[in-house]
Motif scaffolding. Structure first.
Motif, mmCIF file in Angstrom:
data_model
loop_
_atom_site.group_PDB
_atom_site.id
_atom_site.type_symbol
_atom_site.label_atom_id
_atom_site.label_comp_id
_atom_site.label_asym_id
_atom_site.label_seq_id
_atom_site.Cartn_x
_atom_site.Cartn_y
_atom_site.Cartn_z
ATOM 1 N N SER A 58 37.205 55.891 19.801
ATOM 2 C CA SER A 58 35.888 55.278 19.898
ATOM 3 C C SER A 58 35.093 55.377 18.612
ATOM 4 C CB SER A 58 35.097 55.933 21.036
ATOM 5 O OG SER A 58 35.012 57.319 20.845
ATOM 6 N N GLY A 59 35.497 56.277 17.719
ATOM 7 C CA GLY A 59 34.683 56.512 16.543
ATOM 8 C C GLY A 59 34.944 55.593 15.380
ATOM 9 N N GLY A 60 35.946 54.750 15.435
ATOM 10 C CA GLY A 60 36.178 53.848 14.324
ATOM 11 C C GLY A 60 37.647 53.617 14.100
ATOM 12 N N ALA A 61 38.011 53.335 12.850
ATOM 13 C CA ALA A 61 39.396 53.045 12.514
ATOM 14 C C ALA A 61 40.189 54.341 12.543
ATOM 15 C CB ALA A 61 39.476 52.395 11.133
ATOM 16 N N SER A 62 40.724 54.658 13.687
ATOM 17 C CA SER A 62 41.384 55.937 13.900
ATOM 18 C C SER A 62 42.633 56.070 13.053
ATOM 19 C CB SER A 62 41.766 56.070 15.378
ATOM 20 O OG SER A 62 42.589 57.182 15.586
ATOM 21 N N SER A 63 42.889 57.289 12.575
ATOM 22 C CA SER A 63 44.124 57.567 11.856
ATOM 23 C C SER A 63 45.174 58.148 12.786
ATOM 24 C CB SER A 63 43.847 58.552 10.710
ATOM 25 O OG SER A 63 43.334 59.764 11.234
ATOM 26 N N SER A 64 44.888 58.100 14.082
ATOM 27 C CA SER A 64 45.804 58.657 15.071
ATOM 28 C C SER A 64 47.139 57.942 15.037
ATOM 29 C CB SER A 64 45.180 58.515 16.465
ATOM 30 O OG SER A 64 46.133 58.760 17.460
ATOM 31 N N THR A 65 48.197 58.688 15.333
ATOM 32 C CA THR A 65 49.522 58.088 15.417
ATOM 33 C C THR A 65 49.871 57.747 16.855
ATOM 34 O OG1 THR A 65 50.538 60.278 15.568
ATOM 35 C CG2 THR A 65 50.336 59.297 13.370
ATOM 36 N N SER A 66 48.902 57.726 17.731
ATOM 37 C CA SER A 66 49.150 57.417 19.131
ATOM 38 C C SER A 66 49.535 55.957 19.298
ATOM 39 C CB SER A 66 47.908 57.722 19.960
ATOM 40 O OG SER A 66 46.825 56.953 19.505
ATOM 41 N N ALA A 67 50.280 55.689 20.365
ATOM 42 C CA ALA A 67 50.688 54.313 20.642
ATOM 43 C C ALA A 67 49.511 53.483 21.130
ATOM 44 C CB ALA A 67 51.809 54.311 21.672
ATOM 45 N N LEU A 68 48.753 54.024 22.090
ATOM 46 C CA LEU A 68 47.607 53.322 22.658
ATOM 47 C C LEU A 68 46.314 53.935 22.139
ATOM 48 C CD1 LEU A 68 48.735 53.004 26.390
ATOM 49 C CD2 LEU A 68 48.997 51.324 24.554
ATOM 50 N N ARG A 69 45.310 53.081 21.920
ATOM 51 C CA ARG A 69 44.023 53.559 21.414
ATOM 52 C C ARG A 69 42.908 53.019 22.300
ATOM 53 N NH1 ARG A 69 45.158 51.650 15.328
ATOM 54 N NH2 ARG A 69 46.220 50.013 16.497
ATOM 55 N N HIS A 70 42.216 53.928 22.954
ATOM 56 C CA HIS A 70 41.117 53.546 23.839
ATOM 57 C C HIS A 70 39.862 53.323 23.007
ATOM 58 C CE1 HIS A 70 37.980 54.941 27.009
ATOM 59 N NE2 HIS A 70 38.091 53.628 27.020
ATOM 60 N N ILE A 71 39.329 52.112 23.055
ATOM 61 C CA ILE A 71 38.089 51.782 22.356
ATOM 62 C C ILE A 71 36.985 51.608 23.391
ATOM 63 C CG2 ILE A 71 36.931 50.230 20.755
ATOM 64 C CD1 ILE A 71 39.310 51.560 19.475
ATOM 65 N N ASP A 72 36.161 52.645 23.555
ATOM 66 C CA ASP A 72 34.952 52.533 24.366
ATOM 67 C C ASP A 72 33.956 51.766 23.497
ATOM 68 O OD1 ASP A 72 32.355 52.950 25.380
ATOM 69 O OD2 ASP A 72 32.935 54.843 26.307
ATOM 70 N N VAL A 73 33.789 50.481 23.776
ATOM 71 C CA VAL A 73 33.086 49.599 22.841
ATOM 72 C C VAL A 73 31.634 50.015 22.638
ATOM 73 C CG1 VAL A 73 32.358 47.224 22.402
ATOM 74 C CG2 VAL A 73 34.643 47.685 23.306
ATOM 75 N N GLY A 74 30.962 50.451 23.703
ATOM 76 C CA GLY A 74 29.582 50.883 23.545
ATOM 77 C C GLY A 74 29.461 52.055 22.590
ATOM 78 N N LEU A 75 30.326 53.050 22.751
ATOM 79 C CA LEU A 75 30.312 54.217 21.872
ATOM 80 C C LEU A 75 30.771 53.850 20.465
ATOM 81 C CD1 LEU A 75 29.870 57.242 21.582
ATOM 82 C CD2 LEU A 75 32.197 57.605 22.438
#
Length: 221
Positions: A36-53
């Protein structure tokens, strides 16, 4: 650019279970995370984007709308930030006898740690903002209006806001919006009145993601 994971929209009236489903779904894919915080550097397959946050943390909130009791969002800037993460276009499914070959339509697909791999779970109460080319599945969560009323009251919503959202759910506003923006075959309607339904819904979504990958010659987690 071709994505290696599907992008999925989670939409529905506030209180219908979007974030709950996202949390449970991520638990089925090790390493998946909330970005939710931006362009994540996570290596996870799925990325949850809580759009409001996401909008708040990336300074995308504009003037406050008193009538809606919410800030407006700079939608152009939001799309600009998410475009690089969307993974471009979806690879075409392979013929059935090619699905075990391990390569989707001959494309050089991004690895699971590539920022451009796709795999976005776009969680917001509205859905027609997202370009159709980004989206592989639109999930519209539904809820019995009496259950929804109780959930929103527990969140501390003002009575007028509870009534407004309840009416929107009864009138199928989010479902109609999805139907006007995306092809019928891309939309699924899921009810989430009980924990059992949530678990069944997540099992169905996991199976859908695995099948999407399999049809494109990609390994399934």
């Amino acid at each position: 650019m071709v994505r290696s994971w599907p992008n999925i929209v989670f939409t529905g009236t506030p209180g219908t279970g979007k974030s709950t489903h996202a949390t449970v779904l991520l638990s089925h894919f090790p390493g998946s995370s909330s970005a939710s915080g931006g362009a994540s550097s996570s290596t996870s397959a799925l990325r949850h984007i809580d759009v409001g946050l996401f909008a708040k943390q990336n300074n995308l909130l504009e003037k406050y709308d008193d009538e809606r009791d919410a800030h407006e969002v700079d939608e152009d800037a939001l799309l600009d930030l998410l475009e690089p993460l969307s993974g471009g276009v979806a690879p075409e499914p392979l013929e059935e006898d090619e699905q075990g070959a391990g390569a989707a339509a001959g494309e050089d697909l991004p690895a699971d740690d590539d920022e451009k791999r796709g795999g976005l779970l776009l969680d917001w109460h509205t859905c027609d903002l997202w370009p159709e080319r980004w989206i592989d599945l639109v999930v519209v969560f539904r809820c019995d209006h009496t259950t929804l009323w109780d959930r929103l009251e527990k969140r501390g919503y003002a009575e007028s806001k509870v009534q407004e959202n309840n009416q929107a759910e009864i009138m199928e506003v989010c479902l109609d919006e999805a139907r006007s923006a995306y092809a019928a075959e891309a939309i699924v309607e899921l009810h989430s009145d009980t924990q059992e339904q949530v678990e069944q819904n997540v099992d169905r979504l996991v199976a859908w993601i695995q099948q999407w990958r399999k049809e494109r010659g990609l390994s399934t987690p």
